[in-house]
Scaffold this motif. Structure first.
Motif, PDB file in Angstrom:
ATOM      1  N   ARG A 238       0.609  -1.249  -0.047  1.00 50.01           N
ATOM      2  CA  ARG A 238      -0.075   0.045   0.278  1.00 50.01           C
ATOM      3  C   ARG A 238       0.894   1.325   0.072  1.00 50.01           C
ATOM      4  NH1 ARG A 238      -5.379  -1.181   1.470  1.00 50.01           N
ATOM      5  NH2 ARG A 238      -5.699   1.051   1.008  1.00 50.01           N
ATOM      6  N   PRO A 239       0.217   2.333  -0.279  1.00 50.22           N
ATOM      7  CA  PRO A 239       1.146   3.679  -0.443  1.00 50.22           C
ATOM      8  C   PRO A 239       1.989   4.020   0.907  1.00 50.22           C
ATOM      9  CG  PRO A 239      -0.873   4.033  -1.134  1.00 50.22           C
ATOM     10  CD  PRO A 239      -1.014   2.554  -0.736  1.00 50.22           C
ATOM     11  N   THR A 240       3.002   4.705   1.035  1.00 45.36           N
ATOM     12  CA  THR A 240       3.569   5.123   1.805  1.00 45.36           C
ATOM     13  C   THR A 240       4.600   6.276   1.821  1.00 45.36           C
ATOM     14  OG1 THR A 240       5.548   4.401   3.634  1.00 45.36           O
ATOM     15  CG2 THR A 240       5.713   3.662   1.575  1.00 45.36           C
ATOM     16  N   LEU A 241       4.540   7.025   2.888  1.00 44.66           N
ATOM     17  CA  LEU A 241       5.776   8.198   2.790  1.00 44.66           C
ATOM     18  C   LEU A 241       6.844   7.855   3.101  1.00 44.66           C
ATOM     19  CD1 LEU A 241       2.851  10.626   4.479  1.00 44.66           C
ATOM     20  CD2 LEU A 241       3.503  10.509   2.114  1.00 44.66           C
ATOM     21  N   ASP A 242       7.279   6.704   3.716  1.00 43.82           N
ATOM     22  CA  ASP A 242       8.441   6.294   3.947  1.00 43.82           C
ATOM     23  C   ASP A 242       9.210   5.760   2.740  1.00 43.82           C
ATOM     24  OD1 ASP A 242      10.808   5.445   5.288  1.00 43.82           O
ATOM     25  OD2 ASP A 242      10.158   3.833   6.507  1.00 43.82           O
ATOM     26  N   MET A 243      10.004   6.366   2.021  1.00 42.62           N
ATOM     27  CA  MET A 243      10.159   6.082   0.530  1.00 42.62           C
ATOM     28  C   MET A 243      11.555   5.583   1.162  1.00 42.62           C
ATOM     29  SD  MET A 243       7.944   5.982  -1.589  1.00 42.62           S
ATOM     30  CE  MET A 243       8.934   5.443  -3.063  1.00 42.62           C
ATOM     31  N   LYS A 244      12.345   5.817   2.006  1.00 34.82           N
ATOM     32  CA  LYS A 244      13.573   5.376   2.056  1.00 34.82           C
ATOM     33  C   LYS A 244      13.658   3.962   2.425  1.00 34.82           C
ATOM     34  CE  LYS A 244      16.316   9.370   4.179  1.00 34.82           C
ATOM     35  NZ  LYS A 244      17.373   9.837   5.368  1.00 34.82           N
ATOM     36  N   ASN A 245      12.544   3.505   3.262  1.00 38.80           N
ATOM     37  CA  ASN A 245      12.563   1.850   3.289  1.00 38.80           C
ATOM     38  C   ASN A 245      12.111   1.186   1.951  1.00 38.80           C
ATOM     39  OD1 ASN A 245      12.400  -0.518   5.149  1.00 38.80           O
ATOM     40  ND2 ASN A 245       9.878  -0.154   4.637  1.00 38.80           N
ATOM     41  N   VAL A 246      11.633   1.909   1.066  1.00 40.70           N
ATOM     42  CA  VAL A 246      11.267   1.182  -0.203  1.00 40.70           C
ATOM     43  C   VAL A 246      12.449   1.244  -1.215  1.00 40.70           C
ATOM     44  CG1 VAL A 246       9.837   1.333  -2.282  1.00 40.70           C
ATOM     45  CG2 VAL A 246       8.746   2.024  -0.075  1.00 40.70           C
ATOM     46  N   TYR A 247      13.280   2.217  -1.201  1.00 40.98           N
ATOM     47  CA  TYR A 247      14.281   2.493  -1.989  1.00 40.98           C
ATOM     48  C   TYR A 247      15.472   1.306  -1.300  1.00 40.98           C
ATOM     49  CZ  TYR A 247      12.061   5.948  -4.822  1.00 40.98           C
ATOM     50  OH  TYR A 247      11.489   6.519  -5.641  1.00 40.98           O
ATOM     51  N   HIS A 248      15.474   1.368  -0.137  1.00 44.32           N
ATOM     52  CA  HIS A 248      16.601   0.569   0.538  1.00 44.32           C
ATOM     53  C   HIS A 248      16.969  -1.000   0.096  1.00 44.32           C
ATOM     54  CE1 HIS A 248      18.895  -1.187   3.895  1.00 44.32           C
ATOM     55  NE2 HIS A 248      18.026  -2.170   3.983  1.00 44.32           N
ATOM     56  N   GLY A 249      15.580  -1.436  -0.663  1.00 43.64           N
ATOM     57  CA  GLY A 249      15.653  -2.794  -1.168  1.00 43.64           C
ATOM     58  C   GLY A 249      15.774  -2.894  -2.544  1.00 43.64           C
ATOM     59  N   ALA A 250      15.487  -1.898  -3.246  1.00 40.05           N
ATOM     60  CA  ALA A 250      15.361  -1.626  -4.723  1.00 40.05           C
ATOM     61  C   ALA A 250      16.938  -1.935  -5.386  1.00 40.05           C
ATOM     62  CB  ALA A 250      14.832  -0.473  -5.229  1.00 40.05           C
ATOM     63  N   ARG A 251      16.708  -2.923  -6.344  1.00 39.64           N
ATOM     64  CA  ARG A 251      18.107  -3.017  -7.159  1.00 39.64           C
ATOM     65  C   ARG A 251      18.204  -2.263  -8.470  1.00 39.64           C
ATOM     66  NH1 ARG A 251      20.493  -9.151  -8.603  1.00 39.64           N
ATOM     67  NH2 ARG A 251      22.034  -8.457  -9.950  1.00 39.64           N
ATOM     68  N   LEU A 252      16.639  -2.163  -9.045  1.00 35.13           N
ATOM     69  CA  LEU A 252      16.411  -1.286 -10.141  1.00 35.13           C
ATOM     70  C   LEU A 252      15.051  -0.823 -10.067  1.00 35.13           C
ATOM     71  CD1 LEU A 252      14.717  -2.904 -12.487  1.00 35.13           C
ATOM     72  CD2 LEU A 252      16.990  -3.906 -12.626  1.00 35.13           C
ATOM     73  N   LEU A 253      14.571   0.426 -10.711  1.00 35.06           N
ATOM     74  CA  LEU A 253      13.487   0.865 -10.635  1.00 35.06           C
ATOM     75  C   LEU A 253      12.939   0.563 -12.328  1.00 35.06           C
ATOM     76  CD1 LEU A 253      11.110   2.624  -9.527  1.00 35.06           C
ATOM     77  CD2 LEU A 253      12.460   4.573 -10.501  1.00 35.06           C
ATOM     78  N   LEU A 254      11.827   0.202 -12.261  1.00 34.23           N
ATOM     79  CA  LEU A 254      11.046   0.056 -13.579  1.00 34.23           C
ATOM     80  C   LEU A 254       9.993   1.048 -13.834  1.00 34.23           C
ATOM     81  CD1 LEU A 254      10.350  -3.636 -13.175  1.00 34.23           C
ATOM     82  CD2 LEU A 254      11.635  -2.533 -14.868  1.00 34.23           C
ATOM     83  N   VAL A 255      10.197   1.858 -15.060  1.00 35.04           N
ATOM     84  CA  VAL A 255       9.097   2.904 -15.353  1.00 35.04           C
ATOM     85  C   VAL A 255       8.870   2.653 -16.674  1.00 35.04           C
ATOM     86  CG1 VAL A 255       8.910   5.337 -15.230  1.00 35.04           C
ATOM     87  CG2 VAL A 255      10.402   4.497 -13.835  1.00 35.04           C
ATOM     88  N   PRO A 256       7.994   1.543 -16.977  1.00 39.91           N
ATOM     89  CA  PRO A 256       7.641   1.194 -18.404  1.00 39.91           C
ATOM     90  C   PRO A 256       6.435   1.923 -18.842  1.00 39.91           C
ATOM     91  CG  PRO A 256       6.756  -0.489 -16.989  1.00 39.91           C
ATOM     92  CD  PRO A 256       7.450   0.641 -16.158  1.00 39.91           C
ATOM     93  N   SER A 257       6.342   3.224 -18.713  1.00 37.50           N
ATOM     94  CA  SER A 257       5.207   3.962 -18.908  1.00 37.50           C
ATOM     95  C   SER A 257       4.635   3.768 -20.416  1.00 37.50           C
ATOM     96  CB  SER A 257       5.295   5.453 -18.690  1.00 37.50           C
ATOM     97  OG  SER A 257       5.525   5.710 -17.187  1.00 37.50           O
ATOM     98  N   ARG A 258       3.385   3.664 -20.561  1.00 42.71           N
ATOM     99  CA  ARG A 258       2.600   3.607 -21.842  1.00 42.71           C
ATOM    100  C   ARG A 258       2.431   5.172 -22.595  1.00 42.71           C
ATOM    101  NH1 ARG A 258      -2.073  -0.596 -21.283  1.00 42.71           N
ATOM    102  NH2 ARG A 258      -2.024  -0.068 -23.558  1.00 42.71           N
ATOM    103  N   SER A 259       2.032   5.973 -21.848  1.00 40.25           N
ATOM    104  CA  SER A 259       1.784   7.362 -21.903  1.00 40.25           C
ATOM    105  C   SER A 259       2.780   8.043 -21.855  1.00 40.25           C
ATOM    106  CB  SER A 259       0.236   7.798 -21.623  1.00 40.25           C
ATOM    107  OG  SER A 259       0.325   7.776 -20.524  1.00 40.25           O
ATOM    108  N   PRO A 260       3.061   9.426 -22.651  1.00 38.14           N
ATOM    109  CA  PRO A 260       4.235  10.267 -22.514  1.00 38.14           C
ATOM    110  C   PRO A 260       4.218  10.856 -20.850  1.00 38.14           C
ATOM    111  CG  PRO A 260       3.180  10.811 -24.383  1.00 38.14           C
ATOM    112  CD  PRO A 260       2.164   9.864 -23.668  1.00 38.14           C
TER     113      PRO A 260
END
Length: 363
Positions: A238-260
């Motif tokens: 679910r949404p969170t304001l604690d993004m440090k905790n989210v990025y702590h475990g990220a190896r890469l970020l996916l941004v496969p947007s379909r619209s500009p």
């Protein structure tokens, strides 16, 4: 200077998106520089923010009362429009205003009619949701969050917008990492949900974290839960304001947007922690990703996304090189908070207040 940020959308913590996060970071930086910001926004029902608003409304008898659990005032209420502008302007007395997201045009009209210098900040290129036609006014100027957005604004409305990228405070996002998963933020169709779910299906050895951002309706959440439940390597949060905790475990970020995408704020957030970005080569994403990631053409199919993902995941040298490039790109001068605030205040300073009407001679 007192600056009012106005939107017809709801705001933090009821809505956790790029526009809201950017506004919050702008407000905090303005406070640090001695200015007084406030936010006018919509209100949704059924949570603690709504309950608090009801209590304050009952005491103040205001339609748009302010809560102060953030370091600046947030005026919340239903149907943000001219009446809301009138009430909040009388209370807050802004020296200037910034309208953005939702349906900003009616808000801009109400503000300039009240004699308040106003910036219309284009944060996306979905112009059919502006709420009216763009009209010139001596008290109105335009800014855009990327060169791509500014070009689209000029092409569509024949007006020039100054480019001011979103302000992103590194202190809220930069963290040491223990990389474990491929991260996808805002799992909705327009952001590339179908692509991410197919990548997860094709790559069962890669953990995927899907983090909600925009509010999801009950049916959309049930559908997303059903789809992710069929994939053992997918976690839904679910949404969170604690993004440090989210990025702590990220190896890469996916941004496969379909619209500009007008910008792609999550790319900047991730790159503060050296997280490589794998994104669509569309809209403003090439500007936000830069050389700190890989770009996939929008016309490419799922095979190209699969190959790009494995190119990073299976190649430590490639991953480390992109990580260094991401950190370097996130440190560029053009997105430093002090410069962005100076640019914003400079544009506001170009707006000359209208002279008062001539007084009527006494008879």
């Amino acid at each position: 200077m007192r600056i009012l940020f106005a939107t017809t959308h709801t705001y933090l913590p009821q809505r956790v998106g790029g526009s809201e996060a950017s506004t919050h970071d702008l407000a905090k930086e303005m406070l640090a520089q001695g200015h007084e910001p406030a936010v006018l926004c919509g209100l949704s029902t059924g949570d603690s923010t709504w309950l608090r608003n009801r209590v304050i409304k009952g005491i103040s008898r205001k339609h748009f009362p302010a809560d102060t659990f953030r370091p600046y005032r947030v005026f919340r209420g239903y149907e943000v429009g001219a009446a809301a502008i009138h009430e909040v302007a009388a209370s807050f007395k802004p020296d200037a205003a910034v309208v953005q997201a939702g349906h900003p045009v009616p808000l801009a009209r109400a503000l300039v009619a009240a004699g308040i210098p106003t910036l219309l900040y284009f944060r996306d290129v979905v112009f059919d949701r502006l709420g009216g036609e763009i009209q010139s006014h001596p008290l109105l100027r335009f800014v855009a969050n990327s060169r791509f957005t500014a070009a689209e604004v000029e092409r569509s409305f024949n007006v020039k917008a100054e480019v001011i990228p979103p302000l992103v405070h590194s202190t809220a996002y930069a963290t040491t990492r223990r990389p474990r998963y491929a991260l996808f933020i805002n799992p909705v169709a327009s952001k590339g949900l179908e692509t991410v779910l197919e990548l997860a299906k094709r790559n069962p050895d890669i953990p995927f974290l899907l983090l909600e951002s925009w509010p999801l309706g009950d049916e959309a959440r049930r559908s997303l839960t059903r789809q992710s439940a069929t994939l053992a390597n997918v976690e839904l949060r679910r949404p969170t304001l604690d993004m440090k905790n989210v990025y702590h475990g990220a190896r890469l970020l996916l941004v496969p947007s379909r619209s500009p995408e007008a910008w792609g704020r999550v790319a900047t957030e991730a790159q503060f922690s050296g997280i490589p970005v794998l994104a669509s080569k569309i809209g403003g994403l090439p500007e936000s990703v830069g050389h700190g990631g890989l770009l996939v053409p929008p016309s490419a199919g799922i095979d190209a996304w699969h190959q790009a993902l494995r190119r990073i995941w299976d190649n430590p040298e490639q991953e480390q090189a992109l990580s260094r490039a991401a950190t370097e790109y996130a440190a560029r001068a053009e997105i430093r908070p002090e410069r962005l605030i100076a640019d914003l205040l400079s544009v506001l300073g170009q707006i000359q207040p209208l002279p008062p009407p001539p007084s009527t001679p006494k008879v």
